[in-house]
Design a protein around this motif. Structure first.
Motif, short mmCIF file in Angstrom:
data_model
loop_
_atom_site.label_atom_id
_atom_site.label_comp_id
_atom_site.label_asym_id
_atom_site.label_seq_id
_atom_site.Cartn_x
_atom_site.Cartn_y
_atom_site.Cartn_z
N LEU A 131 21.82 36.14 146.48
CA LEU A 131 20.60 36.00 147.29
C LEU A 131 19.36 36.34 146.06
CD1 LEU A 131 21.66 37.68 150.44
CD2 LEU A 131 20.91 35.16 149.89
N CYS A 132 20.08 37.50 145.18
CA CYS A 132 18.48 37.77 143.83
C CYS A 132 18.79 36.81 143.13
CB CYS A 132 19.73 39.20 143.78
SG CYS A 132 19.44 40.71 144.78
N GLU A 133 19.60 35.89 142.61
CA GLU A 133 19.61 34.82 141.79
C GLU A 133 18.63 33.72 142.03
OE1 GLU A 133 22.74 32.39 138.78
OE2 GLU A 133 23.48 34.06 139.61
N THR A 134 18.78 33.63 143.67
CA THR A 134 18.18 32.10 144.55
C THR A 134 16.97 32.38 144.66
OG1 THR A 134 20.19 31.58 145.01
CG2 THR A 134 18.37 30.27 146.50
N PHE A 135 17.03 33.88 145.18
CA PHE A 135 15.47 33.79 145.90
C PHE A 135 15.19 35.41 144.56
CE2 PHE A 135 18.10 32.50 149.36
CZ PHE A 135 17.57 31.34 149.84
N GLY A 136 15.43 36.10 144.09
CA GLY A 136 14.52 37.08 143.70
C GLY A 136 15.06 38.95 144.49
N GLU A 137 15.46 39.59 143.68
CA GLU A 137 15.25 40.64 143.88
C GLU A 137 14.43 41.30 145.08
OE1 GLU A 137 16.49 44.87 142.54
OE2 GLU A 137 17.07 43.20 140.92
N ARG A 138 13.00 41.01 144.85
CA ARG A 138 12.29 41.80 145.70
C ARG A 138 12.46 41.49 146.55
NH1 ARG A 138 6.85 40.21 141.77
NH2 ARG A 138 6.00 40.89 143.41
N GLN A 139 12.11 39.83 146.85
CA GLN A 139 12.33 39.57 148.84
C GLN A 139 13.20 39.62 149.18
OE1 GLN A 139 11.48 35.17 148.47
NE2 GLN A 139 9.57 34.70 147.72
N VAL A 140 14.63 39.68 148.30
CA VAL A 140 15.55 40.04 149.38
C VAL A 140 15.28 41.75 149.45
CG1 VAL A 140 18.30 41.15 148.95
CG2 VAL A 140 17.33 39.07 147.88
N GLU A 173 4.45 37.73 146.70
CA GLU A 173 2.75 38.65 146.71
C GLU A 173 3.11 39.05 148.60
OE1 GLU A 173 3.81 36.20 143.99
OE2 GLU A 173 4.50 37.83 142.51
N GLU A 174 2.93 37.46 148.95
CA GLU A 174 2.48 37.38 150.11
C GLU A 174 3.51 38.49 151.37
OE1 GLU A 174 0.78 33.12 151.00
OE2 GLU A 174 2.61 33.17 150.48
N GLU A 176 5.23 41.51 150.96
CA GLU A 176 4.18 42.12 150.35
C GLU A 176 3.99 43.00 151.25
OE1 GLU A 176 7.76 42.88 145.98
OE2 GLU A 176 5.61 42.56 146.13
N SER A 177 2.99 41.87 150.47
CA SER A 177 1.81 42.47 151.11
C SER A 177 1.39 42.16 152.27
CB SER A 177 0.20 41.46 150.28
OG SER A 177 0.34 40.61 151.16
N GLY A 178 2.61 41.88 153.39
CA GLY A 178 2.88 42.14 154.70
C GLY A 178 2.28 40.31 155.01
N LYS A 179 1.81 40.00 154.41
CA LYS A 179 0.98 38.37 155.41
C LYS A 179 2.05 36.78 155.27
CE LYS A 179 -2.95 39.02 152.01
NZ LYS A 179 -3.75 38.58 150.74
N ARG A 180 2.21 37.09 156.43
CA ARG A 180 3.57 36.02 156.69
C ARG A 180 3.17 35.30 157.17
NH1 ARG A 180 8.08 40.82 156.94
NH2 ARG A 180 7.71 40.88 154.74
#
Length: 180
Positions: A131-140, A173-174, A176-180
């Motif tokens: 999942l980290c490889e596909t989406f990035g650790e921050r998104q996971v 960034e969206e 992490e900032s809570g913009k969904r």
């Protein structure tokens, strides 16, 4: 002519190689110590004992087992039976030094274990790595946080959240900032 892997040659110093490549392997101090203990036991034909390793590293046997799982999930360690004897094969260290360019930090494993309330299996650690490889650790991490908020602590739920965010085109960034 194909280049031969020197790892198991009698002249090759595996411990020196490990020290020279620690930064490529992304091992934390405890993982590196356990890897060194395995290499030393193999070099001196000693049995590998989680009890002995735990005493030497001043950690619990469960932590030693978790580190075995981490090393295995990264492809560094293979546990096999050769001529009726359990062997801890470490040639994966050389073969898999920084295999994907993605480092799965110990902190994300700790985060998952803390939130799930248990140790992760090798399969789960591999799934997190994927999942980290596909989406990035921050998104996971964002997806883990979402799973905790909704009390849906499963890797399937987390993966579905990540796919949903990707389909919506949401950036890290969206998220992490809570913009969904």
């Amino acid at each position: 002519m194909a280049k031969k892997d020197p790892w198991n040659e009698p002249w090759f110093n595996q411990v020196a190689w490990l020290f020279a490549h620690l930064e490529d392997l992304h091992l934390d101090a405890r993982e590196a110590l356990i890897a060194l203990l395995i290499l030393d036991a193999n070099a001196h034909n000693l049995p590998i004992s989680p009890e002995v390793f735990a005493a030497k590293a001043k950690i619990s046997e469960e932590e030693v087992d978790t580190i075995f799982n981490i090393l295995s999930s990264r492809g560094y360690l293979k546990i096999d039976v050769v001529q009726g004897k359990v062997c801890f094969l470490m040639d994966g260290l050389m073969k898999n030094a920084n295999p994907s360019g993605v480092s799965l930090s110990k902190s994300i494993i700790s985060d998952f274990e803390e939130e799930f309330g248990r140790d992760l299996s090798v399969f789960e650690m591999q799934k997190i790595l994927d999942l980290c490889e596909t989406f990035g650790e921050r998104q996971v991490v964002c997806a883990l946080n979402e799973a905790v908020v909704y009390d849906k602590k499963s890797l399937n739920y987390i993966e579905n959240v990540l796919v949903s965010w990707r389909n919506k085109g949401l950036s890290t960034e969206e998220l992490e900032s809570g913009k969904r």
